[in-house]
Design a protein around this motif. Structure first.
Motif, PDB file in Angstrom:
ATOM      1  N   ASP A  28       0.831  -1.196   0.000  1.00  0.00           N
ATOM      2  CA  ASP A  28       0.000   0.000   0.000  1.00  0.00           C
ATOM      3  C   ASP A  28       0.866   1.246   0.000  1.00  0.00           C
ATOM      4  N   TYR A  29       0.402   2.260  -0.741  1.00  0.00           N
ATOM      5  CA  TYR A  29       1.045   3.567  -0.764  1.00  0.00           C
ATOM      6  C   TYR A  29       0.043   4.604  -0.297  1.00  0.00           C
ATOM      7  N   THR A  30       0.506   5.555   0.485  1.00  0.00           N
ATOM      8  CA  THR A  30      -0.291   6.746   0.727  1.00  0.00           C
ATOM      9  C   THR A  30       0.136   7.741  -0.331  1.00  0.00           C
ATOM     10  N   VAL A  31      -0.757   8.034  -1.251  1.00  0.00           N
ATOM     11  CA  VAL A  31      -0.452   8.943  -2.348  1.00  0.00           C
ATOM     12  C   VAL A  31      -1.042  10.309  -2.038  1.00  0.00           C
ATOM     13  N   CYS A  32      -0.467  11.330  -2.660  1.00  0.00           N
ATOM     14  CA  CYS A  32      -0.914  12.682  -2.325  1.00  0.00           C
ATOM     15  C   CYS A  32      -0.854  13.613  -3.525  1.00  0.00           C
ATOM     16  N   VAL A  33      -1.619  14.668  -3.404  1.00  0.00           N
ATOM     17  CA  VAL A  33      -1.655  15.729  -4.404  1.00  0.00           C
ATOM     18  C   VAL A  33      -1.997  17.025  -3.664  1.00  0.00           C
ATOM     19  N   SER A  34      -1.511  18.118  -4.172  1.00  0.00           N
ATOM     20  CA  SER A  34      -1.821  19.409  -3.564  1.00  0.00           C
ATOM     21  C   SER A  34      -3.191  19.891  -4.017  1.00  0.00           C
ATOM     22  N   ALA A  35      -3.979  20.355  -3.076  1.00  0.00           N
ATOM     23  CA  ALA A  35      -5.286  20.929  -3.398  1.00  0.00           C
ATOM     24  C   ALA A  35      -5.145  22.215  -4.203  1.00  0.00           C
ATOM     25  N   ASP A  36      -3.926  22.746  -4.300  1.00  0.00           N
ATOM     26  CA  ASP A  36      -3.686  23.900  -5.175  1.00  0.00           C
ATOM     27  C   ASP A  36      -3.774  23.505  -6.641  1.00  0.00           C
ATOM     28  N   PHE A  37      -3.491  22.220  -6.938  1.00  0.00           N
ATOM     29  CA  PHE A  37      -3.424  21.776  -8.325  1.00  0.00           C
ATOM     30  C   PHE A  37      -4.560  20.857  -8.746  1.00  0.00           C
ATOM     31  N   LEU A  38      -5.373  20.394  -7.805  1.00  0.00           N
ATOM     32  CA  LEU A  38      -6.555  19.598  -8.115  1.00  0.00           C
ATOM     33  C   LEU A  38      -7.710  20.261  -7.381  1.00  0.00           C
ATOM     34  N   THR A  39      -8.597  20.904  -8.154  1.00  0.00           N
ATOM     35  CA  THR A  39      -9.644  21.737  -7.566  1.00  0.00           C
ATOM     36  C   THR A  39     -11.010  21.408  -8.159  1.00  0.00           C
ATOM     37  N   LYS A  40     -12.023  22.045  -7.625  1.00  0.00           N
ATOM     38  CA  LYS A  40     -13.385  21.824  -8.114  1.00  0.00           C
ATOM     39  C   LYS A  40     -13.586  22.346  -9.533  1.00  0.00           C
ATOM     40  N   GLU A  41     -12.684  23.169 -10.011  1.00  0.00           N
ATOM     41  CA  GLU A  41     -12.767  23.653 -11.399  1.00  0.00           C
ATOM     42  C   GLU A  41     -12.213  22.653 -12.406  1.00  0.00           C
ATOM     43  N   ASP A  42     -11.526  21.618 -11.921  1.00  0.00           N
ATOM     44  CA  ASP A  42     -10.841  20.699 -12.832  1.00  0.00           C
ATOM     45  C   ASP A  42     -11.772  19.630 -13.385  1.00  0.00           C
ATOM     46  N   ARG A  43     -11.603  19.418 -14.688  1.00  0.00           N
ATOM     47  CA  ARG A  43     -12.284  18.365 -15.430  1.00  0.00           C
ATOM     48  C   ARG A  43     -11.177  17.459 -15.948  1.00  0.00           C
ATOM     49  N   VAL A  44     -11.043  16.311 -15.310  1.00  0.00           N
ATOM     50  CA  VAL A  44      -9.851  15.480 -15.360  1.00  0.00           C
ATOM     51  C   VAL A  44      -9.955  14.344 -16.381  1.00  0.00           C
ATOM     52  N   LEU A  45      -8.852  14.137 -17.096  1.00  0.00           N
ATOM     53  CA  LEU A  45      -8.644  12.912 -17.860  1.00  0.00           C
ATOM     54  C   LEU A  45      -7.482  12.197 -17.188  1.00  0.00           C
ATOM     55  N   PHE A  46      -7.752  11.009 -16.633  1.00  0.00           N
ATOM     56  CA  PHE A  46      -6.731  10.207 -15.968  1.00  0.00           C
ATOM     57  C   PHE A  46      -6.106   9.260 -16.986  1.00  0.00           C
ATOM     58  N   ILE A  47      -4.782   9.228 -17.029  1.00  0.00           N
ATOM     59  CA  ILE A  47      -4.036   8.363 -17.948  1.00  0.00           C
ATOM     60  C   ILE A  47      -3.093   7.493 -17.122  1.00  0.00           C
ATOM     61  N   ASP A  48      -3.063   6.181 -17.431  1.00  0.00           N
ATOM     62  CA  ASP A  48      -2.151   5.275 -16.725  1.00  0.00           C
ATOM     63  C   ASP A  48      -1.735   4.142 -17.661  1.00  0.00           C
ATOM     64  N   ASP A  49      -0.717   3.403 -17.239  1.00  0.00           N
ATOM     65  CA  ASP A  49      -0.235   2.318 -18.087  1.00  0.00           C
ATOM     66  C   ASP A  49      -1.134   1.097 -18.026  1.00  0.00           C
ATOM     67  N   PHE A  50      -1.545   0.674 -16.824  1.00  0.00           N
ATOM     68  CA  PHE A  50      -2.327  -0.553 -16.676  1.00  0.00           C
ATOM     69  C   PHE A  50      -3.622  -0.317 -15.916  1.00  0.00           C
ATOM     70  N   LEU A  51      -4.648  -1.053 -16.295  1.00  0.00           N
ATOM     71  CA  LEU A  51      -5.852  -1.219 -15.498  1.00  0.00           C
ATOM     72  C   LEU A  51      -5.918  -2.698 -15.145  1.00  0.00           C
ATOM     73  N   ALA A  52      -5.710  -3.016 -13.887  1.00  0.00           N
ATOM     74  CA  ALA A  52      -5.780  -4.405 -13.406  1.00  0.00           C
ATOM     75  C   ALA A  52      -6.976  -4.501 -12.469  1.00  0.00           C
ATOM     76  N   ASN A  53      -6.740  -4.356 -11.188  1.00  0.00           N
ATOM     77  CA  ASN A  53      -7.842  -4.367 -10.217  1.00  0.00           C
ATOM     78  C   ASN A  53      -8.439  -2.981  -9.988  1.00  0.00           C
ATOM     79  N   GLY A  54      -7.879  -1.982 -10.631  1.00  0.00           N
ATOM     80  CA  GLY A  54      -8.442  -0.634 -10.551  1.00  0.00           C
ATOM     81  C   GLY A  54      -8.025   0.148  -9.325  1.00  0.00           C
ATOM     82  N   ASN A  55      -6.969  -0.287  -8.659  1.00  0.00           N
ATOM     83  CA  ASN A  55      -6.575   0.385  -7.418  1.00  0.00           C
ATOM     84  C   ASN A  55      -6.116   1.821  -7.630  1.00  0.00           C
ATOM     85  N   ALA A  56      -5.303   2.060  -8.647  1.00  0.00           N
ATOM     86  CA  ALA A  56      -4.869   3.437  -8.926  1.00  0.00           C
ATOM     87  C   ALA A  56      -6.079   4.293  -9.298  1.00  0.00           C
TER      88      ALA A  56
END
Length: 189
Positions: free
Chosen positions: A103-131
């Motif tokens: 397990d990892y505790t992952v983090c992001v700054s609320a300065d860079f992820l806000t209610k105004e953001d409309r996100v496209l998430f990109i990753d290498d693998f989709l396995a169990n969907g944990n990321a």
């Protein structure tokens, strides 16, 4: 995406336990020409979405996310696996790594992820969907909207795709692995 499928069949390796190794061209050593074609395909598939930020998670999603951000002229935000001392207004969640079985505790700054953001998430693998679950949690905490999720490779014999569909998330995978039984790679046509 035929180019990607051909490369997986030629250079990918399967190991016991449902492991697909693509480190010679995607997530250790990278083929930038292939990565650009992958990014172009993500842009084509999500062209109708109102995205203003590309989001990924350390580390293997960074390269394809940057290529997508470059093509769309959008900022790329990567969720960190280590909490920096200098991060202000930190949002955190826990993500389980299938590959590393921890397990990892992952983090992001609320300065860079806000209610105004409309996100496209990109990753290498989709396995169990944990990321993906971690990104959903962080976006919920920030009030951001997930417009879509793009994965280079999905392992359809694991549960990530089922989870995303159950959540109503628009996602795509550019190559889908049906089976890695007996360490043989079988892709969906």
């Amino acid at each position: 995406m035929e180019l990607l499928k051909e490369r997986i069949m030629r250079d990918g390796k399967s190991f016991p336990g449902g492991i697909l190794k693509v480190d010679s061209f995607i997530n250790h050593q990278m083929d930038p020409d292939l990565m650009m074609e992958i990014a172009k395909e993500f842009v084509r598939r999500f062209k109708d979405r109102q995205v203003n930020k590309i989001v990924t998670i350390e580390a293997s999603g960074i390269a394809p996310a940057v290529f997508v951000g470059y093509l769309l002229h959008l900022p790329v935000l990567f969720i960190k696996k280590k909490q920096p001392k200098t991060m202000e207004k930190m949002l955190t969640t826990t993500v389980h790594s299938f590959t590393k079985d921890c397990d990892y505790t992952v983090c992001v700054s609320a300065d860079f992820l806000t209610k105004e953001d409309r996100v496209l998430f990109i990753d290498d693998f989709l396995a169990n969907g944990n990321a993906a679950k971690g990104v959903i949690d962080l976006c919920n905490k920030a009030g951001a909207t997930i417009e879509g999720m793009g994965f280079i490779i999905e392992k359809s014999f694991q549960y990530g795709g089922d989870f995303l569909r159950s959540q109503g998330i628009d996602y795509c995978a550019l190559a889908t692995v049906e089976s890695l039984d007996n360490c043989e790679i079988k892709l969906r046509e």
